[in-house]
Design a protein around this motif. Structure first.
Motif, PDB file in Angstrom:
ATOM      1  N   HIS A 225       0.844  -1.206   0.000  1.00 57.14           N
ATOM      2  CA  HIS A 225       0.000   0.000   0.000  1.00 57.14           C
ATOM      3  C   HIS A 225       0.881   1.260   0.000  1.00 57.14           C
ATOM      4  CE1 HIS A 225      -3.177   2.815   1.019  1.00 57.14           C
ATOM      5  NE2 HIS A 225      -2.444   3.225   2.037  1.00 57.14           N
ATOM      6  N   LEU A 226       1.924   1.259   0.814  1.00 57.21           N
ATOM      7  CA  LEU A 226       2.795   2.433   0.930  1.00 57.21           C
ATOM      8  C   LEU A 226       3.638   2.669  -0.323  1.00 57.21           C
ATOM      9  CD1 LEU A 226       3.847   2.042   4.661  1.00 57.21           C
ATOM     10  CD2 LEU A 226       2.442   3.876   3.676  1.00 57.21           C
ATOM     11  N   LEU A 227       3.841   1.637  -1.135  1.00 53.70           N
ATOM     12  CA  LEU A 227       4.569   1.819  -2.392  1.00 53.70           C
ATOM     13  C   LEU A 227       3.827   2.758  -3.343  1.00 53.70           C
ATOM     14  CD1 LEU A 227       5.934  -1.767  -3.095  1.00 53.70           C
ATOM     15  CD2 LEU A 227       7.300   0.315  -2.778  1.00 53.70           C
ATOM     16  N   ARG A 228       2.529   2.944  -3.114  1.00 52.90           N
ATOM     17  CA  ARG A 228       1.739   3.845  -3.949  1.00 52.90           C
ATOM     18  C   ARG A 228       1.748   5.285  -3.423  1.00 52.90           C
ATOM     19  NH1 ARG A 228      -1.361  -0.958  -3.735  1.00 52.90           N
ATOM     20  NH2 ARG A 228      -2.829  -0.133  -2.218  1.00 52.90           N
ATOM     21  N   SER A 229       2.407   5.525  -2.287  1.00 57.75           N
ATOM     22  CA  SER A 229       2.464   6.871  -1.707  1.00 57.75           C
ATOM     23  C   SER A 229       3.362   7.778  -2.547  1.00 57.75           C
ATOM     24  CB  SER A 229       3.030   6.820  -0.283  1.00 57.75           C
ATOM     25  OG  SER A 229       2.193   6.080   0.545  1.00 57.75           O
ATOM     26  N   GLU A 230       3.003   9.036  -2.595  1.00 58.90           N
ATOM     27  CA  GLU A 230       3.815   9.994  -3.335  1.00 58.90           C
ATOM     28  C   GLU A 230       5.124  10.303  -2.616  1.00 58.90           C
ATOM     29  OE1 GLU A 230       1.915  13.534  -4.727  1.00 58.90           O
ATOM     30  OE2 GLU A 230       0.116  12.425  -5.341  1.00 58.90           O
TER      31      GLU A 230
ATOM     32  N   SER B  21       8.018   9.104  -0.719  1.00 59.45           N
ATOM     33  CA  SER B  21       8.693   7.832  -0.433  1.00 59.45           C
ATOM     34  C   SER B  21       9.359   7.816   0.947  1.00 59.45           C
ATOM     35  CB  SER B  21       9.723   7.524  -1.513  1.00 59.45           C
ATOM     36  OG  SER B  21      10.689   8.565  -1.567  1.00 59.45           O
ATOM     37  N   GLY B  22       9.832   8.972   1.396  1.00 62.55           N
ATOM     38  CA  GLY B  22      10.448   9.044   2.727  1.00 62.55           C
ATOM     39  C   GLY B  22       9.420   8.829   3.820  1.00 62.55           C
ATOM     40  N   GLU B  23       8.263   9.492   3.690  1.00 59.20           N
ATOM     41  CA  GLU B  23       7.178   9.308   4.652  1.00 59.20           C
ATOM     42  C   GLU B  23       6.663   7.882   4.618  1.00 59.20           C
ATOM     43  OE1 GLU B  23       5.804  11.141   7.151  1.00 59.20           O
ATOM     44  OE2 GLU B  23       7.559  12.375   6.779  1.00 59.20           O
ATOM     45  N   ALA B  24       6.612   7.290   3.420  1.00 64.04           N
ATOM     46  CA  ALA B  24       6.152   5.905   3.282  1.00 64.04           C
ATOM     47  C   ALA B  24       7.072   4.961   4.058  1.00 64.04           C
ATOM     48  CB  ALA B  24       6.096   5.507   1.811  1.00 64.04           C
ATOM     49  N   LEU B  25       8.367   5.185   3.952  1.00 63.76           N
ATOM     50  CA  LEU B  25       9.330   4.342   4.651  1.00 63.76           C
ATOM     51  C   LEU B  25       9.195   4.498   6.165  1.00 63.76           C
ATOM     52  CD1 LEU B  25      11.521   2.339   3.885  1.00 63.76           C
ATOM     53  CD2 LEU B  25      13.172   4.191   3.981  1.00 63.76           C
ATOM     54  N   LEU B  26       9.039   5.738   6.635  1.00 64.48           N
ATOM     55  CA  LEU B  26       8.854   5.979   8.062  1.00 64.48           C
ATOM     56  C   LEU B  26       7.559   5.332   8.547  1.00 64.48           C
ATOM     57  CD1 LEU B  26       9.610   7.225  10.753  1.00 64.48           C
ATOM     58  CD2 LEU B  26       8.591   9.385   9.978  1.00 64.48           C
TER      59      LEU B  26
ATOM     60  N   GLU C  13      11.419  -8.296  -0.545  1.00 59.71           N
ATOM     61  CA  GLU C  13      11.310  -7.621  -1.844  1.00 59.71           C
ATOM     62  C   GLU C  13      10.528  -6.305  -1.714  1.00 59.71           C
ATOM     63  OE1 GLU C  13       9.499 -10.499  -4.425  1.00 59.71           O
ATOM     64  OE2 GLU C  13      11.211 -11.866  -4.264  1.00 59.71           O
ATOM     65  N   THR C  14       9.459  -6.331  -0.916  1.00 63.78           N
ATOM     66  CA  THR C  14       8.653  -5.123  -0.705  1.00 63.78           C
ATOM     67  C   THR C  14       9.487  -4.048  -0.016  1.00 63.78           C
ATOM     68  OG1 THR C  14       6.659  -6.483  -0.518  1.00 63.78           O
ATOM     69  CG2 THR C  14       6.515  -4.247   0.335  1.00 63.78           C
ATOM     70  N   ILE C  15      10.255  -4.459   0.994  1.00 60.23           N
ATOM     71  CA  ILE C  15      11.122  -3.511   1.704  1.00 60.23           C
ATOM     72  C   ILE C  15      12.193  -2.975   0.761  1.00 60.23           C
ATOM     73  CG2 ILE C  15      12.854  -3.322   3.543  1.00 60.23           C
ATOM     74  CD1 ILE C  15      11.132  -5.345   5.144  1.00 60.23           C
ATOM     75  N   ASP C  16      12.768  -3.848  -0.071  1.00 57.80           N
ATOM     76  CA  ASP C  16      13.766  -3.399  -1.054  1.00 57.80           C
ATOM     77  C   ASP C  16      13.184  -2.300  -1.949  1.00 57.80           C
ATOM     78  OD1 ASP C  16      15.636  -5.219  -0.113  1.00 57.80           O
ATOM     79  OD2 ASP C  16      15.303  -6.683  -1.715  1.00 57.80           O
ATOM     80  N   GLN C  17      11.934  -2.482  -2.372  1.00 57.86           N
ATOM     81  CA  GLN C  17      11.287  -1.488  -3.232  1.00 57.86           C
ATOM     82  C   GLN C  17      11.064  -0.175  -2.478  1.00 57.86           C
ATOM     83  OE1 GLN C  17       7.841  -2.977  -5.460  1.00 57.86           O
ATOM     84  NE2 GLN C  17       8.648  -5.034  -5.140  1.00 57.86           N
ATOM     85  N   LEU C  18      10.595  -0.263  -1.227  1.00 62.61           N
ATOM     86  CA  LEU C  18      10.389   0.954  -0.428  1.00 62.61           C
ATOM     87  C   LEU C  18      11.697   1.726  -0.262  1.00 62.61           C
ATOM     88  CD1 LEU C  18       8.026  -0.459   2.352  1.00 62.61           C
ATOM     89  CD2 LEU C  18       7.449   1.403   0.779  1.00 62.61           C
ATOM     90  N   VAL C  19      12.753   1.007   0.062  1.00 58.18           N
ATOM     91  CA  VAL C  19      14.065   1.647   0.261  1.00 58.18           C
ATOM     92  C   VAL C  19      14.598   2.183  -1.068  1.00 58.18           C
ATOM     93  CG1 VAL C  19      16.477   1.232   0.920  1.00 58.18           C
ATOM     94  CG2 VAL C  19      14.631   0.320   2.329  1.00 58.18           C
ATOM     95  N   GLY C  20      14.428   1.412  -2.141  1.00 57.23           N
ATOM     96  CA  GLY C  20      14.904   1.852  -3.457  1.00 57.23           C
ATOM     97  C   GLY C  20      14.259   3.156  -3.883  1.00 57.23           C
ATOM     98  N   ARG C  21      12.931   3.257  -3.704  1.00 57.04           N
ATOM     99  CA  ARG C  21      12.226   4.500  -4.046  1.00 57.04           C
ATOM    100  C   ARG C  21      12.744   5.666  -3.200  1.00 57.04           C
ATOM    101  NH1 ARG C  21       6.736   4.880  -2.805  1.00 57.04           N
ATOM    102  NH2 ARG C  21       6.711   6.733  -4.090  1.00 57.04           N
ATOM    103  N   ALA C  22      12.895   5.427  -1.894  1.00 56.51           N
ATOM    104  CA  ALA C  22      13.351   6.494  -0.997  1.00 56.51           C
ATOM    105  C   ALA C  22      14.775   6.923  -1.342  1.00 56.51           C
ATOM    106  CB  ALA C  22      13.258   6.032   0.457  1.00 56.51           C
TER     107      ALA C  22
ATOM    108  N   VAL D 216      22.105   2.901   2.154  1.00 57.75           N
ATOM    109  CA  VAL D 216      21.188   2.082   2.949  1.00 57.75           C
ATOM    110  C   VAL D 216      20.512   1.075   2.031  1.00 57.75           C
ATOM    111  CG1 VAL D 216      19.017   2.138   4.247  1.00 57.75           C
ATOM    112  CG2 VAL D 216      20.789   3.803   4.718  1.00 57.75           C
ATOM    113  N   THR D 217      20.401  -0.159   2.497  1.00 57.40           N
ATOM    114  CA  THR D 217      19.792  -1.225   1.696  1.00 57.40           C
ATOM    115  C   THR D 217      18.492  -1.712   2.342  1.00 57.40           C
ATOM    116  OG1 THR D 217      20.863  -3.050   2.865  1.00 57.40           O
ATOM    117  CG2 THR D 217      22.129  -2.014   1.090  1.00 57.40           C
ATOM    118  N   GLY D 218      17.742  -2.475   1.567  1.00 57.05           N
ATOM    119  CA  GLY D 218      16.544  -3.102   2.101  1.00 57.05           C
ATOM    120  C   GLY D 218      16.874  -4.044   3.246  1.00 57.05           C
ATOM    121  N   THR D 219      18.003  -4.716   3.158  1.00 58.18           N
ATOM    122  CA  THR D 219      18.415  -5.622   4.235  1.00 58.18           C
ATOM    123  C   THR D 219      18.674  -4.847   5.518  1.00 58.18           C
ATOM    124  OG1 THR D 219      19.371  -7.152   2.627  1.00 58.18           O
ATOM    125  CG2 THR D 219      20.087  -7.399   4.918  1.00 58.18           C
TER     126      THR D 219
END
Length: 196
Positions: free
Chosen positions: A75-80, A82-87, A124-133, A143-146
């Motif tokens: 759901h958060l991957l659709r947020s505009e 990306s930093g707030e989505a990660l937090l 994979e989802t976390i990797d995408q969140l971090v990649g966008r941010a 910083v990595t998804g791991t």
């Protein structure tokens, strides 16, 4: 293919998983099926109709928690922002542990193929969140998804040592972690991130 559960069977399963999570939180892995059934208000036979073994029940609790985090992350991957989505993702993960710390069940379900599959999907989802941010400059570039996967548990783990502290203490450590993820004033990290 698994057929959907009837409404009453689905309700019993939800009650059972909630009761089992409470029982495991209080008694650890020594929690008995009889006590779990009693807490859920159902018979032992109903437990075994849903889960053939105690290990299957433990895996179901872990799967429930991991699925909830995946849904939040997707759901958060659709947020505009990306930093707030990660937090927000880190906050939801910390709140999940704050409600009931069942991290010890992860080890008990380590050999379960479905748990491993879902944990890989969560990664994979976390990797995408971090990649966008990272692409948006909201977090430091090294910083990595791991890293984030490992940091998810840290706020509650740290706050757990302060037994008499306020229940919201974990939020302080989450804020410190998130400040450490930001690019402003970042210094090179002394060691590479671990493998996935």
């Amino acid at each position: 293919m698994n057929r959907p559960l009837r409404a009453d069977a689905a309700r019993n399963r939800r009650l059972l998983l909630a009761a089992a999570a409470d029982e495991f939180a209080e008694r650890g892995l020594e929690a008995s099926i009889a006590d779990i059934a009693k807490r859920a208000g159902i018979g032992k036979g109903t437990v075994f109709r849903h889960f053939a073994t105690k290990e299957d029940l433990i895996a179901a609790i872990v799967l429930d928690r991991v699925e909830a985090l995946i849904e939040t992350g997707e759901h958060l991957l659709r947020s505009e922002d990306s930093g707030e989505a990660l937090l927000e993702f880190l906050t939801v993960a910390a709140q999940q542990r704050q409600q009931r710390d069942l991290s010890f069940l992860q080890g008990a379900s380590a050999g379960n193929a479905e748990v491993s599959r879902l944990q890989a999907r969560l990664q994979e989802t976390i990797d995408q969140l971090v990649g966008r941010a990272r692409e948006d400059g909201a977090v430091r570039g090294d910083v990595t998804g791991t890293d984030l996967f490992l940091l998810m548990c840290a706020p509650n783990y740290i706050a757990g040592y302060a037994h008499t502290a306020a229940p919201e203490l974990w939020r302080r450590y989450l804020a410190i972690i998130f400040d450490g993820l930001r690019p402003e004033g970042a210094h090179p990290l002394p060691h590479p991130a671990p493998e996935r």
